[in-house]
Design an enzyme around this catalytic site. Sequence first.
Site, PDB file in Angstrom:
ATOM      1  N   GLU A 239     -49.914  42.458   7.075  1.00  6.79           N
ATOM      2  CA  GLU A 239     -51.243  42.119   7.626  1.00  6.79           C
ATOM      3  C   GLU A 239     -52.401  42.354   6.653  1.00  6.79           C
ATOM      4  O   GLU A 239     -53.417  42.957   6.986  1.00  6.79           O
ATOM      5  CB  GLU A 239     -51.462  42.923   8.929  1.00  6.79           C
ATOM      6  CG  GLU A 239     -50.362  42.676   9.956  1.00  6.79           C
ATOM      7  CD  GLU A 239     -50.500  43.531  11.205  1.00  6.79           C
ATOM      8  OE1 GLU A 239     -51.523  44.211  11.350  1.00  6.79           O
ATOM      9  OE2 GLU A 239     -49.572  43.520  12.040  1.00  6.79           O
TER      10      GLU A 239
ATOM     11  N   GLU B 180     -41.183  39.615  14.404  1.00  8.56           N
ATOM     12  CA  GLU B 180     -41.591  40.465  15.543  1.00  8.56           C
ATOM     13  C   GLU B 180     -41.740  39.643  16.826  1.00  8.56           C
ATOM     14  O   GLU B 180     -42.632  39.816  17.612  1.00  8.56           O
ATOM     15  CB  GLU B 180     -42.907  41.181  15.215  1.00  8.56           C
ATOM     16  CG  GLU B 180     -42.855  42.016  13.949  1.00  8.56           C
ATOM     17  CD  GLU B 180     -44.141  42.757  13.651  1.00  8.56           C
ATOM     18  OE1 GLU B 180     -44.985  42.892  14.566  1.00  8.56           O
ATOM     19  OE2 GLU B 180     -44.311  43.217  12.507  1.00  8.56           O
TER      20      GLU B 180
HETATM   21  O1  G3I Z   1     -43.544  59.148  18.113  1.00  6.98           O
HETATM   22  C1  G3I Z   1     -44.787  59.636  18.675  1.00  6.98           C
HETATM   23  C2  G3I Z   1     -44.520  60.651  19.748  1.00  6.98           C
HETATM   24  O2  G3I Z   1     -43.874  61.785  19.173  1.00  6.98           O
HETATM   25  C3  G3I Z   1     -45.818  61.051  20.401  1.00  6.98           C
HETATM   26  O3  G3I Z   1     -45.552  61.938  21.481  1.00  6.98           O
HETATM   27  C4  G3I Z   1     -46.546  59.813  20.921  1.00  6.98           C
HETATM   28  C5  G3I Z   1     -47.896  60.214  21.478  1.00  6.98           C
HETATM   29  O4  G3I Z   1     -48.608  59.038  21.749  1.00  6.98           O
HETATM   30  O5  G3I Z   1     -46.776  58.880  19.840  1.00  6.98           O
HETATM   31  C6  G3I Z   1     -45.536  58.448  19.274  1.00  6.98           C
HETATM   32  O6  G3I Z   1     -45.813  57.544  18.230  1.00  6.98           O
HETATM   33  C7  G3I Z   1     -46.219  56.254  18.702  1.00  6.98           C
HETATM   34  C8  G3I Z   1     -45.245  55.245  18.108  1.00  6.98           C
HETATM   35  O7  G3I Z   1     -45.661  53.892  18.377  1.00  6.98           O
HETATM   36  C9  G3I Z   1     -43.856  55.453  18.739  1.00  6.98           C
HETATM   37  O8  G3I Z   1     -42.980  54.595  18.185  1.00  6.98           O
HETATM   38  C10 G3I Z   1     -47.633  56.001  18.166  1.00  6.98           C
HETATM   39  O9  G3I Z   1     -48.535  56.856  18.849  1.00  6.98           O
HETATM   40  C11 G3I Z   1     -48.011  54.558  18.449  1.00  6.98           C
HETATM   41  O10 G3I Z   1     -49.269  54.267  17.816  1.00  6.98           O
HETATM   42  C12 G3I Z   1     -46.948  53.636  17.817  1.00  6.98           C
HETATM   43  O11 G3I Z   1     -47.317  52.303  18.146  1.00  6.98           O
HETATM   44  C13 G3I Z   1     -46.622  51.300  17.354  1.00  6.98           C
HETATM   45  C14 G3I Z   1     -47.697  50.509  16.584  1.00  6.98           C
HETATM   46  O12 G3I Z   1     -47.065  49.431  15.872  1.00  6.98           O
HETATM   47  C15 G3I Z   1     -48.419  51.388  15.570  1.00  6.98           C
HETATM   48  O13 G3I Z   1     -47.521  51.860  14.610  1.00  6.98           O
HETATM   49  C16 G3I Z   1     -45.894  50.377  18.321  1.00  6.98           C
HETATM   50  O14 G3I Z   1     -44.827  51.085  18.933  1.00  6.98           O
HETATM   51  C17 G3I Z   1     -45.345  49.189  17.557  1.00  6.98           C
HETATM   52  O15 G3I Z   1     -44.783  48.246  18.471  1.00  6.98           O
HETATM   53  C18 G3I Z   1     -46.455  48.486  16.769  1.00  6.98           C
HETATM   54  O16 G3I Z   1     -45.840  47.483  16.003  1.00  6.98           O
HETATM   55  C19 G3I Z   1     -46.738  46.668  15.225  1.00  6.98           C
HETATM   56  C20 G3I Z   1     -46.034  46.360  13.913  1.00  6.98           C
HETATM   57  O17 G3I Z   1     -45.734  47.564  13.233  1.00  6.98           O
HETATM   58  C21 G3I Z   1     -46.886  45.435  13.056  1.00  6.98           C
HETATM   59  N1  G3I Z   1     -47.193  44.204  13.787  1.00  6.98           N
HETATM   60  C22 G3I Z   1     -47.853  44.437  15.092  1.00  6.98           C
HETATM   61  C23 G3I Z   1     -46.994  45.337  15.956  1.00  6.98           C
HETATM   62  C24 G3I Z   1     -47.608  45.551  17.317  1.00  6.98           C
HETATM   63  O18 G3I Z   1     -48.813  46.250  17.181  1.00  6.98           O
END
Ligand code: G3I
Length: 415
Positions: free
Chosen positions: A193, A310
């Site tokens: 991105e 994705e």
């Molecule tokens: O693992 C921690 C957990 O220990 C904690 O208790 C919890 C508290 O909120 O957070 C957990 O981490 C979260 C993680 O997903 C879990 O897998 C993060 O807060 C959360 O921000 C994270 O969100 C991910 C996001 O990217 C940011 O990295 C989404 O699952 C994921 O689907 C999303 O994927 C992105 C791709 O990487 C790039 N393209 C867009 C796509 C959707 O946004």
Amino acid sequence: MADDKDPSSIEEQWLSLRTSRRQFLRAAAGTVAAASLGVWSGILGTGENSAGLRVASADEQTLRDVALWRHALPRGVLYGAAAIKAHLENDAPFAKRFAEECYILVPESSLKWSTLRPSRDVFNFRDGDWLSDFAEQHGMLFRGHTLVWHGAVPGWLAKTINPGNAAELLLEHIERVVRHYAGRVHSWDVVNEAIEPRDGQPNSLRKSLWLDNYGPNYIADAFRAVSMADRRAMLVYNDYGLEYNTRADGARRAAVLNLLTRLKAEGVPVHALGMQAHLRSEWTKEFDPGLLRSFLREVADLGLKIMVTELDVSDQALPTDEKERDIGVADAYKRYLDVVLAEPSVISVTTWGLSDRYTWLTRAYPRSDKTRQRPLPLDADLRPKAAWRALAEAFKKAPNRSRIIKNRNPWIFPY
Ligand code: G3I
């Protein structure tokens, strides 16, 4: 540079790597060997393959009896999904279905800075290693997501980075992480991105901590660094908003094409475009098959492969009735995949999750009726939905890449 890889040695390496893996009822090892020897349909047309395992030939089994990856692989397409380690580790029925349906595993979060780097001096590979082992044990390929992104930035990095240390921070990260997984990664989303036309930056680059502190060369330098650290992985530029006939998507497609053209012209080792393909079920008139088809062709004409990275379909705008939602979602999968899989340079499709039990969309794009979103091939009870059937049918009727790519492009990855 992309062309300085010796195709035969790469192919031999991948084939030996794959066949050395424990056969997990995956006929793919024999099939892939056959594909590289160009006898693909000879094996899959019958009930037996070179590994002596029964493989599906569509007329022998009903659609549903055959896993998604087995519908895709005989056409030279890889199917898989993203997963979160905790879900595979703690939900055995989900892990079983994941291993049944997928041939690629991509960590949804475990290889991002926020998980890997709790501090500058600490690299936390535990979750990534667990997922890489899971993929290995189940004969799957493993995708790396993602090395350079404006998202999932740990607090210490945002506080520490400056123009004087940005290169050191980025390149030490790539060096350490890519070497750690070298030989185990099918493809890396090297940069994710980097385009955002609304930011008004030159070449529509996204205003990010990398652009601000490293400068625009962070993109090319990242690809070069990954190529040095693991010469077997495919190096992918990954982005979203490339699918529809809208002003925003049109601007993004033009900017992504411009970026890829410049990278190729500079001899940067970029091998594929990753199209995230986060689709919207209600965007039917915004979907223009001809427009998407010509964009795919323009990317392919740069000598690049294309990976759908994705894929999911938000049903946020659809009514509560589940049957109606599932049909609307499946139609969006069909519309999109019929166009995309017709392009022979498209080599893989990964959905951003496998089951509605775990989808980012329920949280990120909540429905007004507060029900869980239904964007993925399996429902929350792990049963195939209309979307599953749409994927299976799209794979079944896709042109067979092994023959097409072999004829048109001597450099193929053996999968
Ligand atoms: O693992 C921690 C957990 O220990 C904690 O208790 C919890 C508290 O909120 O957070 C957990 O981490 C979260 C993680 O997903 C879990 O897998 C993060 O807060 C959360 O921000 C994270 O969100 C991910 C996001 O990217 C940011 O990295 C989404 O699952 C994921 O689907 C999303 O994927 C992105 C791709 O990487 C790039 N393209 C867009 C796509 C959707 O946004």
